[in-house]
Scaffold this motif. Structure first.
Motif, PDB file in Angstrom:
ATOM      1  N   ASP A  47       0.838  -1.203   0.000  1.00  0.00           N
ATOM      2  CA  ASP A  47       0.000   0.000   0.000  1.00  0.00           C
ATOM      3  C   ASP A  47       0.873   1.253   0.000  1.00  0.00           C
ATOM      4  O   ASP A  47       2.017   1.223   0.449  1.00  0.00           O
ATOM      5  CB  ASP A  47      -0.883   0.053   1.250  1.00  0.00           C
ATOM      6  N   PHE A  48       0.323   2.347  -0.477  1.00  0.00           N
ATOM      7  CA  PHE A  48       0.951   3.640  -0.235  1.00  0.00           C
ATOM      8  C   PHE A  48      -0.089   4.740  -0.349  1.00  0.00           C
ATOM      9  O   PHE A  48      -1.162   4.568  -0.926  1.00  0.00           O
ATOM     10  CB  PHE A  48       2.131   3.908  -1.187  1.00  0.00           C
ATOM     11  N   TYR A  49       0.241   5.864   0.245  1.00  0.00           N
ATOM     12  CA  TYR A  49      -0.554   7.082   0.086  1.00  0.00           C
ATOM     13  C   TYR A  49       0.419   8.218  -0.160  1.00  0.00           C
ATOM     14  O   TYR A  49       1.610   8.132   0.170  1.00  0.00           O
ATOM     15  CB  TYR A  49      -1.421   7.358   1.320  1.00  0.00           C
ATOM     16  N   ASP A  50      -0.061   9.301  -0.740  1.00  0.00           N
ATOM     17  CA  ASP A  50       0.805  10.444  -0.986  1.00  0.00           C
ATOM     18  C   ASP A  50      -0.031  11.712  -1.097  1.00  0.00           C
ATOM     19  O   ASP A  50      -1.197  11.657  -1.516  1.00  0.00           O
ATOM     20  CB  ASP A  50       1.610  10.243  -2.271  1.00  0.00           C
ATOM     21  N   VAL A  51       0.558  12.802  -0.705  1.00  0.00           N
ATOM     22  CA  VAL A  51      -0.037  14.123  -0.876  1.00  0.00           C
ATOM     23  C   VAL A  51       1.049  15.006  -1.496  1.00  0.00           C
ATOM     24  O   VAL A  51       2.102  15.204  -0.885  1.00  0.00           O
ATOM     25  CB  VAL A  51      -0.517  14.718   0.452  1.00  0.00           C
ATOM     26  N   VAL A  52       0.792  15.462  -2.710  1.00  0.00           N
ATOM     27  CA  VAL A  52       1.822  16.150  -3.495  1.00  0.00           C
ATOM     28  C   VAL A  52       1.422  17.607  -3.735  1.00  0.00           C
ATOM     29  O   VAL A  52       0.446  17.865  -4.452  1.00  0.00           O
ATOM     30  CB  VAL A  52       2.036  15.445  -4.852  1.00  0.00           C
ATOM     31  N   PRO A  53       2.135  18.567  -3.155  1.00  0.00           N
ATOM     32  CA  PRO A  53       1.846  19.976  -3.463  1.00  0.00           C
ATOM     33  C   PRO A  53       2.235  20.290  -4.910  1.00  0.00           C
ATOM     34  O   PRO A  53       3.368  20.025  -5.333  1.00  0.00           O
ATOM     35  CB  PRO A  53       2.728  20.744  -2.475  1.00  0.00           C
ATOM     36  N   LEU A  54       1.310  20.831  -5.674  1.00  0.00           N
ATOM     37  CA  LEU A  54       1.597  21.241  -7.039  1.00  0.00           C
ATOM     38  C   LEU A  54       2.124  22.670  -7.051  1.00  0.00           C
ATOM     39  O   LEU A  54       1.927  23.430  -6.094  1.00  0.00           O
ATOM     40  CB  LEU A  54       0.347  21.120  -7.918  1.00  0.00           C
ATOM     41  N   ALA A  55       2.753  23.028  -8.141  1.00  0.00           N
ATOM     42  CA  ALA A  55       3.415  24.333  -8.213  1.00  0.00           C
ATOM     43  C   ALA A  55       2.441  25.496  -8.086  1.00  0.00           C
ATOM     44  O   ALA A  55       2.823  26.589  -7.667  1.00  0.00           O
ATOM     45  CB  ALA A  55       4.193  24.441  -9.526  1.00  0.00           C
ATOM     46  N   ASP A  56       1.166  25.277  -8.425  1.00  0.00           N
ATOM     47  CA  ASP A  56       0.199  26.379  -8.410  1.00  0.00           C
ATOM     48  C   ASP A  56      -0.682  26.398  -7.164  1.00  0.00           C
ATOM     49  O   ASP A  56      -1.712  27.060  -7.132  1.00  0.00           O
ATOM     50  CB  ASP A  56      -0.674  26.308  -9.668  1.00  0.00           C
ATOM     51  N   GLY A  57      -0.309  25.630  -6.120  1.00  0.00           N
ATOM     52  CA  GLY A  57      -1.057  25.643  -4.875  1.00  0.00           C
ATOM     53  C   GLY A  57      -2.083  24.533  -4.752  1.00  0.00           C
ATOM     54  O   GLY A  57      -2.654  24.341  -3.679  1.00  0.00           O
ATOM     55  N   ARG A  58      -2.315  23.815  -5.830  1.00  0.00           N
ATOM     56  CA  ARG A  58      -3.232  22.674  -5.727  1.00  0.00           C
ATOM     57  C   ARG A  58      -2.532  21.496  -5.049  1.00  0.00           C
ATOM     58  O   ARG A  58      -1.316  21.492  -4.871  1.00  0.00           O
ATOM     59  CB  ARG A  58      -3.729  22.270  -7.120  1.00  0.00           C
ATOM     60  N   LEU A  59      -3.329  20.507  -4.683  1.00  0.00           N
ATOM     61  CA  LEU A  59      -2.789  19.307  -4.036  1.00  0.00           C
ATOM     62  C   LEU A  59      -3.105  18.080  -4.865  1.00  0.00           C
ATOM     63  O   LEU A  59      -4.247  17.898  -5.315  1.00  0.00           O
ATOM     64  CB  LEU A  59      -3.390  19.121  -2.639  1.00  0.00           C
ATOM     65  N   GLY A  60      -2.094  17.240  -5.059  1.00  0.00           N
ATOM     66  CA  GLY A  60      -2.322  15.924  -5.629  1.00  0.00           C
ATOM     67  C   GLY A  60      -2.490  14.922  -4.502  1.00  0.00           C
ATOM     68  O   GLY A  60      -1.729  14.931  -3.526  1.00  0.00           O
TER      69      GLY A  60
END
Length: 396
Positions: free
Chosen positions: A190-203
């Protein structure tokens, strides 16, 4: 441990073993010590059981030659305490006693003795028993060394895998995030991730690679790296729908074409969140449907719109969109949550959905309550599958 060669000498094929001779009669001790030395082994002596236990706990020994009839503590009690002590139980014990009654032999074997030799002993027979016991211990030591090395490797692998998960989740004004990851074995798929995008959005991403253990963990690292690299390298302002569709198509095709021979795949839920508006674009590739809880308590599922990632090349996952309003939350999870086994069976979706009725003020509160409920449900039952939760909540 040295072995007699064809001429009766000592072959140093193995290092000398350390034998502890335990007998209250000095002449018996000296006789056994001389015999041990003729076989090429080092030896020490103890006059009774109490002395023997003290020496066994103070230094490493390879074999104990133990008499039965002794003052202060006899051989039966000494043997019992040796085998009851986890630090000593691995040491083989040969009883060397003048008691030749079958009841005594049976009692010693039941207490854990490796062998029983009666006095006066036959030197050839004693040598054979000693070498057999030491050979058995040597094999056990080698096996334990392999297991210890494997344990160290798996502990390192677990630490490395933890490094693939976010060290800390981003802090976003008006939102709270929380996660929990618990592999069924040292490492998991399993894995989870939260990725900040360059324009302030979140992946956002949560995934479950097929199978468990080391193989799944290796592919977990690959899937996570591919998904993160696609999201983090997105140009500012890129439309969420095409971004997700193209990114996941790339991940799917890479796995299917480059690693198709391994028949590995993952269920994936990947989303892009616009924190200012609550707009969430998502793609669900065969993953357990996340649950969106409305401010009024209603529940909405976000079901799969495509097969699992990596099964076949050419997959172009559908992208859907929802809006998360103030006071609403999104719970993402892997099937290890609903399939968590306890004495009463599986945790189940009904119990999971009931958890969303709790008045949790933050994502951390909800994830913590769920983690506690799962732990109580599982009790002493061994983990059946990796367990992962990712929770997102918008402040009211």
């Amino acid at each position: 441990m040295p072995l007699p060669d064809a001429k009766g000498g000592v072959s140093m094929q193995h290092a000398p073993a350390r034998l502890l001779v335990v007998d209250d009669i000095e002449v018996n001790r000296e006789l056994l010590v001389r015999r041990a030395r003729r076989l090429g082994h080092e030896s020490g002596t103890a006059e009774d059981g109490l002395d023997a236990l003290a020496q066994l706990r103070a230094a490493p020994w390879d074999l104990v030659l133990l008499d039965i009839t002794m003052p202060r503590m006899d051989g039966y009690e000494t043997l019992r305490q040796i085998k009851a002590d986890s630090a000593l139980a691995h040491i083989p014990v040969i009883m060397v006693s003048a008691i030749d009654e079958i009841d005594s032999v049976v009692r010693c074997l039941e207490l854990g003795a490796d062998d029983y030799v009666t006095k006066p002993f036959n030197p050839v027979l004693l040598q054979a028993r000693i070498e057999a016991a030491l050979a058995k211990k040597r094999l056990a030591d080698q096996r334990q060394a392999v297991l210890d090395a494997l344990e160290r490797e798996l502990t390192l692998a677990r630490r490395i895998q933890r490094g693939f998960l976010p060290l800390a989740l981003p802090q976003v004004a008006g939102w709270s995030l929380a996660a929990h990851f618990e592999p069924a074995r040292h490492v998991g798929g399993d894995f989870y991730d939260v990725v900040p995008l360059a324009d302030g959005r979140l992946g956002l991403a949560i995934a479950d690679v097929c199978d468990k253990g080391v193989g799944a963990a290796l592919y977990m690292a690959l899937f996570r790296t591919l998904v993160r690299s696609q999201l983090s390298n997105a140009p500012p302002g890129a439309p969420a729908g095409p971004l997700l569709s193209q990114s996941l198509a790339f991940v799917n095709d890479y796995i299917a074409r480059e690693h198709g021979r391994d028949n590995m795949f993952a269920t994936l839920f990947v989303a892009v969140l616009e924190p200012a508006t609550g707009a969430l674009a998502y793609a669900n590739l065969g993953h357990d449907a996340p649950v969106l809880r409305g401010a009024a308590g209603g529940l909405r599922r976000l079901p799969p719109g495509a097969p699992a990632c990596g099964l076949m090349p050419g997959l172009r996952p559908a992208v859907e969109a929802v809006a998360i309003a103030p006071g609403e939350s999104l719970l993402m999870f892997t099937d290890g949550v609903t399939e968590c086994r306890g004495a009463e069976g599986e945790f189940g979706e009904a119990r999971l959905l009931a958890m969303l009725a709790l008045d949790a003020a933050t994502a951390s509160d909800l994830a913590g309550a769920l983690r506690t409920a799962l732990s109580v449900h599982a009790g002493d039952c061994a983990a059946h599958d990796d367990l992962t939760v990712l929770c997102l909540m918008r402040e009211a």
